[in-house]
Design an enzyme around this catalytic site. Structure first.
Site, PDB file in Angstrom:
ATOM      1  N   CYS A 158     -16.032   5.684 -27.928  1.00  0.00           N
ATOM      2  CA  CYS A 158     -17.284   6.037 -28.105  1.00  0.00           C
ATOM      3  C   CYS A 158     -17.924   6.440 -26.788  1.00  0.00           C
ATOM      4  O   CYS A 158     -18.746   5.775 -26.537  1.00  0.00           O
ATOM      5  CB  CYS A 158     -17.854   5.364 -29.286  1.00  0.00           C
ATOM      6  SG  CYS A 158     -19.357   6.358 -29.812  1.00  0.00           S
ATOM      7  N   GLU A 159     -17.281   7.177 -25.932  1.00  0.00           N
ATOM      8  CA  GLU A 159     -17.764   7.438 -24.680  1.00  0.00           C
ATOM      9  C   GLU A 159     -17.405   8.918 -24.168  1.00  0.00           C
ATOM     10  O   GLU A 159     -16.343   9.320 -24.298  1.00  0.00           O
ATOM     11  CB  GLU A 159     -17.357   6.494 -23.377  1.00  0.00           C
ATOM     12  CG  GLU A 159     -17.375   5.085 -23.472  1.00  0.00           C
ATOM     13  CD  GLU A 159     -19.187   4.886 -22.941  1.00  0.00           C
ATOM     14  OE1 GLU A 159     -19.446   6.049 -22.111  1.00  0.00           O
ATOM     15  OE2 GLU A 159     -19.456   3.698 -23.200  1.00  0.00           O
ATOM     16  N   GLU A 210       3.890  -6.849   0.809  1.00  0.00           N
ATOM     17  CA  GLU A 210       3.625  -6.849  -0.846  1.00  0.00           C
ATOM     18  C   GLU A 210       3.434  -5.681  -1.574  1.00  0.00           C
ATOM     19  O   GLU A 210       2.682  -5.113  -1.780  1.00  0.00           O
ATOM     20  CB  GLU A 210       2.101  -7.668  -0.654  1.00  0.00           C
ATOM     21  CG  GLU A 210       1.871  -9.092  -0.002  1.00  0.00           C
ATOM     22  CD  GLU A 210       0.523  -9.077   0.315  1.00  0.00           C
ATOM     23  OE1 GLU A 210      -0.328  -8.283   0.109  1.00  0.00           O
ATOM     24  OE2 GLU A 210       0.165 -10.279   0.657  1.00  0.00           O
ATOM     25  N   GLY A 217       0.860  -1.351   0.082  1.00  0.00           N
ATOM     26  CA  GLY A 217       0.084  -0.206  -0.076  1.00  0.00           C
ATOM     27  C   GLY A 217       0.889   1.171   0.024  1.00  0.00           C
ATOM     28  O   GLY A 217       0.298   2.373  -0.004  1.00  0.00           O
ATOM     29  N   GLY A 241       3.561  -3.428  -4.534  1.00  0.00           N
ATOM     30  CA  GLY A 241       3.376  -3.407  -6.124  1.00  0.00           C
ATOM     31  C   GLY A 241       3.397  -2.266  -6.869  1.00  0.00           C
ATOM     32  O   GLY A 241       4.218  -1.979  -7.555  1.00  0.00           O
ATOM     33  N   ARG A 242       2.401  -1.313  -6.470  1.00  0.00           N
ATOM     34  CA  ARG A 242       2.386   0.037  -7.090  1.00  0.00           C
ATOM     35  C   ARG A 242       3.543   0.690  -6.931  1.00  0.00           C
ATOM     36  O   ARG A 242       4.131   1.324  -7.833  1.00  0.00           O
ATOM     37  CB  ARG A 242       1.154   0.717  -6.456  1.00  0.00           C
ATOM     38  CG  ARG A 242       1.164   2.226  -7.202  1.00  0.00           C
ATOM     39  CD  ARG A 242       0.278   3.262  -6.373  1.00  0.00           C
ATOM     40  NE  ARG A 242      -0.784   2.467  -5.838  1.00  0.00           N
ATOM     41  CZ  ARG A 242      -2.150   2.735  -6.244  1.00  0.00           C
ATOM     42  NH1 ARG A 242      -2.153   3.451  -7.529  1.00  0.00           N
ATOM     43  NH2 ARG A 242      -3.324   2.017  -5.933  1.00  0.00           N
TER      44      ARG A 242
END
Length: 438
Positions: A362-363, A291, A246, A293-294
């Site tokens: 197309c949004e 852990e 985190g 990650g980011r």
């Protein structure tokens, strides 16, 4: 922390390579990773664990941030373990030659076939998130004639100051068992009775994109309160403790600009808390896992785009349209996540205007982001968006039948594929025409 190097041509460099030349060679949109940065971040955590905790633990790369065979091979070469959250991530890691005994498998609703794959390949630990799952895993282990090591995910009730979508230890979280309401204690006792499961310890993860050291320290304190209470009640002493990840990264000027030493300090503070709690409560120091990650891959990656059409709604907004969009960069649409960017081919030029960057889907909500401060852009410019190494490729889709971009890794100016480009044939490979439509 990512250094935005500009070469003599006034162009952005990543990993010693000219970003414009990378765009010309590999096309856009393009995910680009700096290999040296990845390795440095992995070593920060690994070396801190070795130095501050005598190496009695394992740094698990949280691969949901970015998963492909190459990143598992790189993590393995740096002595890390892997945290996987699906059968697909597990299969990818195994195909990359990752040692199964250094893999920890997560997930709040693991499928039977996923658990069977974990048991078959002797995965190091499975983190149990429900009794239904524990019963199923116990049965699979019995059929295989094995005893599977497990951790129980507990929820200490620590609320970190982060986006509500990435808080995972709040009282109403879908993850884990609450310490406060007694369900963690009750479930852990039941797991001790399983004949083909071996409870090794506990897991806790409070959320993502957190900059407060105190949140991690408080989570450790709450975990050890539970470990101590569980030992007093059952005699069981945890030999493994996973305190999750985190750690936040720099996306914009509103975020701290973390250095390698800052991350080492964060981890050291957590380790100090673990050592203090063990001494205070007369507990043996557990095998400690984290852990990240980011924080390993996030700032190591950038995304390159080519600017296409430019539209200005006078007095209201100016749009730069690029050849990517929500199909490969979904986080702004999902969370309102903010980024910084520059024109890679005009990196020395001063910004003169604020623009919104639109995708090609197309949004109406298909935006890479808003409020980018850039020089006046022209069609054909190469736009670089920073800190896109986490949760971009891993969350990409084929929405509107767009192709997922390739991923390259760059080291000392040399680039190679981590993930090759999709083709239209790849896109329709699993399509089928039923007999009634032929």
């Amino acid at each position: 922390m990512f250094k935005r190097e500009v070469n003599k041509k006034g162009r952005l460099e990543i990993g010693g390579a000219d970003a414009v030349e990378l765009a010309e060679q590999f096309g856009t949109p393009l995910y680009v990773y700096d290999e040296n940065y990845l390795r440095f971040m992995m070593r920060v955590y690994r070396d801190t664990l070795d130095r501050e905790y005598d190496g009695n633990g394992l740094v698990l790369y949280a691969s949901k941030a970015f998963s492909c065979m190459g990143i598992y091979a790189l993590a393995n070469s740096e002595g890390l373990g892997a945290d996987v959250v699906s059968g697909g991530e597990l299969y990818t890691a195994l195909k990359a030659g990752f040692p199964a005994e250094k893999i920890m498998m997560h997930g709040n609703n693991k499928l039977k076939e996923e658990l069977a794959l974990a048991v078959e390949h002797n995965v190091g630990w499975v983190v149990v998130d429900s009794l239904w799952e524990a019963d199923m895993l116990d049965g699979l282990s019995e059929q295989a004639g094995k005893v599977q090591n497990i951790l129980l995910r507990i929820n200490p009730g620590v609320e970190a100051h982060t986006h509500s979508f990435v808080q995972t230890a709040t009282p109403d979280s879908k993850f884990g068992f609450s310490v406060a309401d007694g369900s963690a204690m009750e479930t852990a006792k039941k797991l001790l009775e399983k004949k083909h499961l071996c409870l090794k310890g506990f897991h806790c993860h409070i959320g993502s994109q957190i900059f407060e050291k105190h949140s991690f320290v408080l989570a450790a304190e709450k975990c050890f309160e539970f470990l101590s209470a569980f030992k007093k009640e059952t005699g069981f002493e945890a030999s493994v403790l996973n305190l999750g990840g985190g750690y936040g990264i720099h996306y914009t000027k509103d975020d701290p600009n973390m250095s390698f030493s800052d991350y080492a300090d964060y981890f050291t503070a957590l380790i100090d808390a673990v050592k203090y709690e063990c001494e205070k409560r007369s507990l043996k120091r557990p095998f400690l896992c984290i852990e990240p990650g980011r924080s390993i891959v996030g700032e190591a990656g950038i995304t390159l785009y080519t600017v296409g059409s430019i539209k200005e709604i006078k007095g209201i907004k100016k749009y730069l349209a690029v050849d990517g969009g929500m199909f490969e960069s979904p986080r702004y649409c999902l969370y309102g996540s903010k980024y910084e960017a520059m024109l890679a081919n005009r990196a020395n030029e001063e910004p003169t205007e604020y623009v919104s960057v639109a995708g090609k889907c197309c949004e109406s909500g298909d935006l890479i982001g808003e409020g980018f401060n850039l020089p006046k852009a022209k069609s054909g410019d190469i736009l670089a968006v920073f800190s896109t190494g986490a949760y971009h490729y891993s969350m990409a889709s084929n929405y509107n039948r767009n192709l997922v971009p390739p991923v390259i890794i760059v080291k000392d100016g040399k680039a190679d594929y981590l993930v090759k480009p999709q083709t239209y044939d790849d896109l329709i490979r699993n399509d089928a025409l039923p007999a009634s439509l032929k």
